[in-house]
Motif scaffolding. Structure first.
Motif, mmCIF file in Angstrom:
data_model
loop_
_atom_site.group_PDB
_atom_site.id
_atom_site.type_symbol
_atom_site.label_atom_id
_atom_site.label_comp_id
_atom_site.label_asym_id
_atom_site.label_seq_id
_atom_site.Cartn_x
_atom_site.Cartn_y
_atom_site.Cartn_z
ATOM 1 N N ILE A 128 0.838 -1.206 0.000
ATOM 2 C CA ILE A 128 0.000 0.000 0.000
ATOM 3 C C ILE A 128 0.872 1.255 0.000
ATOM 4 C CG2 ILE A 128 -1.627 1.334 1.406
ATOM 5 C CD1 ILE A 128 -2.728 -1.469 2.323
ATOM 6 N N TYR A 134 2.142 1.655 -3.499
ATOM 7 C CA TYR A 134 1.079 2.107 -4.405
ATOM 8 C C TYR A 134 0.861 3.603 -4.230
ATOM 9 C CZ TYR A 134 -0.357 -2.537 -6.018
ATOM 10 O OH TYR A 134 -0.394 -3.769 -6.617
ATOM 11 N N LYS A 168 -4.393 -0.630 -5.334
ATOM 12 C CA LYS A 168 -4.259 -0.247 -3.929
ATOM 13 C C LYS A 168 -5.488 -0.718 -3.152
ATOM 14 C CE LYS A 168 -4.003 3.627 -0.731
ATOM 15 N NZ LYS A 168 -4.024 5.112 -0.549
#
Length: 925
Positions: free
Chosen positions: A624, A627, A644
């Motif tokens: 995450i 991303y 994500k």
């Protein structure tokens, strides 16, 4: 110090009690429709407070700097004074309220809401609020106020300059509001197009932030032009706003043709096709009405659209034939078009494949096969092999028959006439051999194919040409030792990198460099074997790709700075492709370090790939983060946002994941390729609900008269058919399959047109899909008639009865089921008896027997043989799983099905099979 201003709910009521004089004549031009009669104004009255006046702006700025805020009583008094009998008092009150700015805004709105429409106080208050609605306040920069005034009062050229400058400076919100008030339809369309260009750049950022209201304002204004309507309609569907927006738009539909057209786009995006078509016709856009019917499943409309703009040749004849067939034309008319296609193929042999595809897709497979025999030998070969008509296939390949001795005669003839004019003509010279090799490969004649390969390679070497191309043929056919022998020979007349690229593909050359650098004295053959093993190619033995990639990383660490990034990227890409996710993550991190300043422009992409590797490792929190970093460099990417969201869902944050999925869908707007890309990512992440929604939107909104969008429409329809079938929605699956077939017809003659073999197989798929829908609806006799017709035209299709046999037997049509089984089984059995070492033939008879619950021991033997020949073929593993399931061995079925899913994970049917093996019963269909 004065107390801070407060909201005065009594202000509106107080203003409504004031007796107000009528509107001055000088101000009537901007009043609401049909105002009261105006009283005579004094001669040469002073101008009202002009928000664009620099002096007013300066005065407001001084007040703001001093921190002076009006009291509630002062605001109330000024509102009351707007209705004064004294002209100058009214003027001064208007000026004061303007200068009070945001503090006076809410009380003014409440006063307008409670006052009598058309009065002077209401008019004056609305003029001030109009400025506030545009975002213009006393502290608004002078240049911005100047541009607005230029737009309002300038000539055509000046207004255009103001619009362009406002757009260039990013004042899209303000532009949108100005244009929405524009009364000239032509100017409104022109200006909306300007906004639309900028809205496409600005709306995604607002969507990414979750500010759907701001994006809605932008896109709704851009939709005042036709070019922005599809974007807005797609946005509304993605954000769940379509139903309310449609209701609101209906009230505006009588205002203009543009309003009716926008309503039509909204309805079309929602899948309300008949209403949308009616709205398009009301807007004077009949061509869009037909496109809407096509999007809704009207195949005749789809075929007619495909014919538009085509003035000649097969690109026109193919959809004409489809339109005649789907429109119920007389048989004479259909035969006439078929004849035109046959004549065209004779006149333009280069287009013979397209002509064959046109006939096959339109249910004229017999004529297509005959045409192939006349003008397209390789197409004739493919079509004959598809029907297990091996003797016809042999003749199409240039052999006298399918018997072994025919190959000897062909080889003698080939060598007698063989010649290469120059190096670049090698592929042309060996083309006859390639066609024969295709026949031998498709009939499992390994020894014969090896003889042809070796003979042709030696002849090329004797004539001084590289046999590198033949080494790639040998590898494709599974002749590992021969492929390496020919490749080594090729290195005598060709560069080693070209040979490696021909043999293993472009991505193998970095690995070759590492292997040769680490073992410089090793023979070419040994290095090629090591490379094949590292790439995981069956037959090369066990290899250690991670060791080679680690060596590449070590070389990158010592390499000059300008080479580091490229080496680390190559290492990372190879590791990611081989599912070595930890090594891939390390390599991407090294690549990021090598591009620390982002000077080479790879940072966002490297963060994205690193996030992909981390997510695959289960390190979702880290994924995450990366991303997010990728989004910093590519903030408007729907795909990144969706990925994500998937990582968030895997990390357990379902709420935020759902919110980001919606934002990703909305961010794609009406860009068909972006929506399709989201659908592909959803398939990869096993998110069928999101994928289906995206695919449906593509099929509803794509412009099938545009080649690139027509390709997307076909691909989306074909994929949608699989998604619907896996969910056991067989009617919609059949509809999607038929739409995909007609879309393919429209692509004939284009660069993306179907091959003849794809067209032939797709025509059969349409029939099978429709038969399954008939069975699901309980229309067994109709299904039997359709299946019988399919068996006559394509008796070698072992999937023909995969669901039908048991359903027919269970519903009183056992005799028909047996007859159909006998037709297909005879052809499949004959093929495997004639060519017992061919994996596909073994797989096909195993699939037929298992799905019909017949001869399961025989089915197991054939399925195991197919997998032994091609261990990494996911389709064959799925067949083996089915056989074990029918034999009652659920554990074995799940074991092999899981391997199939690993290889074919994006196929919804294979995933559905795994679920069935885990939780279903053999009789489930």
């Amino acid at each position: 110090m004065r107390p801070p201003s407060r909201s005065l709910h009594a202000a509106a009521a107080l203003a409504a009690t004031v007796s107000l004089a009528p509107l001055p004549a000088a101000a009537q031009r901007d009043a609401a429709p049909d105002p009261p009669a105006a009283a005579e104004a004094p001669a040469d009255p002073p101008a009202t407070a002009d928000p664009a006046d620099p002096a007013v702006g300066a005065e407001a700025a001084e007040a703001a700097e001093a921190g002076v805020k009006p009291s509630a009583e002062e605001i109330l008094a000024a509102i009351k004074a707007l209705g004064s009998d004294d002209f100058f008092e009214r003027e001064n009150a208007a000026k004061q309220l303007w200068l009070m700015g945001r503090d006076a805004e809410q009380p003014l709105r409440e006063a307008v809401a409670a006052s009598e429409p058309g009065t002077e106080s209401s008019y004056r208050a609305k003029r001030i609020l109009d400025e506030f609605d545009l975002g213009l306040y006393p502290d608004t920069p002078e240049e911005l106020r100047r541009l607005v005034e230029l737009y309002r009062s300038g000539d055509e050229r000046t207004r255009a300059q103001a619009i362009n400058q406002l757009a260039a400076e990013g004042h899209i919100d303000l532009l949108a509001k100005l244009i929405s008030r524009e009364q000239n339809p032509a100017l409104r369309e022109e200006l909306a197009a300007v906004v639309g260009e900028n809205a496409r750049r600005q709306a995604p950022a607002k969507i990414a932030d979750g500010d759907f209201d701001a994006a809605d304002d932008l896109l709704r204004t851009a939709a005042l032009a036709s070019s922005g309507m599809r974007d807005y309609a797609a946005f509304l569907v993605a954000t769940g706003r379509a139903a309310d927006a449609i209701d609101a738009q209906r009230t505006r539909a009588d205002n203009s043709a543009a309003d009716r057209e926008l309503l039509a786009w909204m309805l079309r995006a929602e899948g309300r096709f008949d209403e949308a078509a009616e709205a398009y016709r009301a807007a004077g856009r009949p061509e869009f009405a037909r496109a809407t019917h096509a999007a809704g499943g009207d195949l005749l409309a789809l075929a007619e659209l495909a014919a538009e703009g085509r003035d000649r040749g097969i690109a026109l004849l193919a959809p004409q034939l489809a339109a005649a067939r789907l429109g119920g034309a007389a048989e004479e008319e259909i035969d006439r078009i078929v004849g035109d296609i046959e004549d065209y193929a004779a006149a333009v042999p280069d287009d013979a494949t397209a002509c064959i595809a046109a006939l096959c897709l339109n249910g004229r497979g017999a004529e297509g096969i005959a045409l192939a025999a006349r003008f397209a030998p390789e197409d004739a070969l493919d079509l004959a092999l598809a029907r297990y008509d091996f003797d016809t296939a042999a003749r199409a390949a240039g052999l006298e028959s399918a018997e072994p001795e025919a190959l000897d005669a062909w080889l003698r003839s080939f060598l007698d006439t063989f010649s290469v004019r120059r190096e670049t003509m090698v592929a042309d010279a060996v083309e006859p051999a390639r066609i024969v090799l295709s026949f031998l490969a498709e009939t499992g004649q390994r020894e014969a194919s090896a003889r042809v390969l070796d003979t042709v390679a030696r002849r090329l070497t004797e004539d001084g040409y590289s046999p590198s191309l033949i080494s790639s043929f040998a590898l494709q056919m599974g002749h590992i030792d021969l492929a390496l022998e020919i490749a080594v020979r090729a290195m005598e007349t060709d560069t080693e990198f070209q040979v490696v690229q021909d043999l293993f593909g472009r991505t193998a050359t970095p690995l070759w460099t590492e292997i040769r650098a680490s073992k410089p004295g090793q023979s070419y053959e040994a290095s090629l074997r090591e490379l094949g093993a590292a790439l995981g190619i069956e037959g090369f033995g066990d290899g250690d790709l991670s060791a080679v990639i680690t060596a590449m990383r070590s070389r990158a660490a010592e390499a000059p700075q300008e080479e580091k990034l490229n080496l680390y990227r190559q290492a990372a890409a190879l590791a990611l492709e081989a599912n070595l996710f930890k090594l891939a993550a390390q390599s991407f991190q090294d690549a990021l370090a090598a591009d620390a300043d982002g000077a080479q422009g790879w940072s966002w992409f490297l963060h994205y790939q690193l996030a992909t590797a981390l997510s695959a490792e289960g390190r979702h929190a880290e994924a995450i983060e990366h991303y997010d970093l990728a989004l910093e460099g590519n903030a408007n990417s729907p795909d990144l946002l969706y990925l994500k969201a998937h990582a968030l869902s895997q990390a357990g944050d379902a709420g935020q994941a759902d919110a980001l999925r919606q934002r990703a869908a909305a961010m794609a707007l009406g860009d068909i390729s972006d929506i399709r890309s989201l659908a592909r990512n959803a398939a990869f992440k096993d998110d069928p609900a999101f994928e289906r929604a995206a695919l449906l939107l593509v099929t509803r909104l794509a412009d099938v008269t545009d080649e690139s969008e027509a390709v997307e429409h076909y691909a989306a329809s074909a994929r949608l058919a699989g998604v619907e079938a896996s969910a056991r929605r067989f009617g919609p699956a059949a509809d999607a399959t038929e739409s995909a077939a007609v879309a393919l017809v429209g692509l004939i003659g284009s660069h993306e047109g179907p091959t003849s073999s794809l067209a032939y197989s797709y025509a059969a798929q349409v029939g099978k899909s429709r038969a399954r829908a008939l069975l699901d609806a309980g229309r067994y006799d109709a299904a039997v008639a359709l299946l019988r017709s399919l068996a006559e035209t394509n008796p070698a299709d072992s999937s023909l009865l995969e669901d039908a046999y048991q359903l027919l037997a269970d519903n009183g049509r056992g005799e028909a089921a047996e007859a159909l089984f006998a037709t297909v089984h005879t052809r499949c059995r004959t093929a495997v008896e004639r060519f017992p070492e061919h994996a596909e033939h073994n797989n096909n008879i195993a699939w037929l027997l298992s799905r019909c619950g017949r001869e399961l021991d025989t089915a197991l033997a054939h399925a195991e043989k197919a997998v032994a020949i091609e261990p990494d073929n996911g389709a064959y593993l799925d067949t083996l799983a089915e056989v074990h399931f029918q034999r009652g061995d659920r554990d074995k079925a799940v074991e092999f099905s899981q391997r199939a899913v690993e290889l074919l994970g994006s196929d919804p049917m294979v995933r559905a099979q795994l679920e069935r093996f885990k939780n279903g019963e053999p009789s489930d269909r």
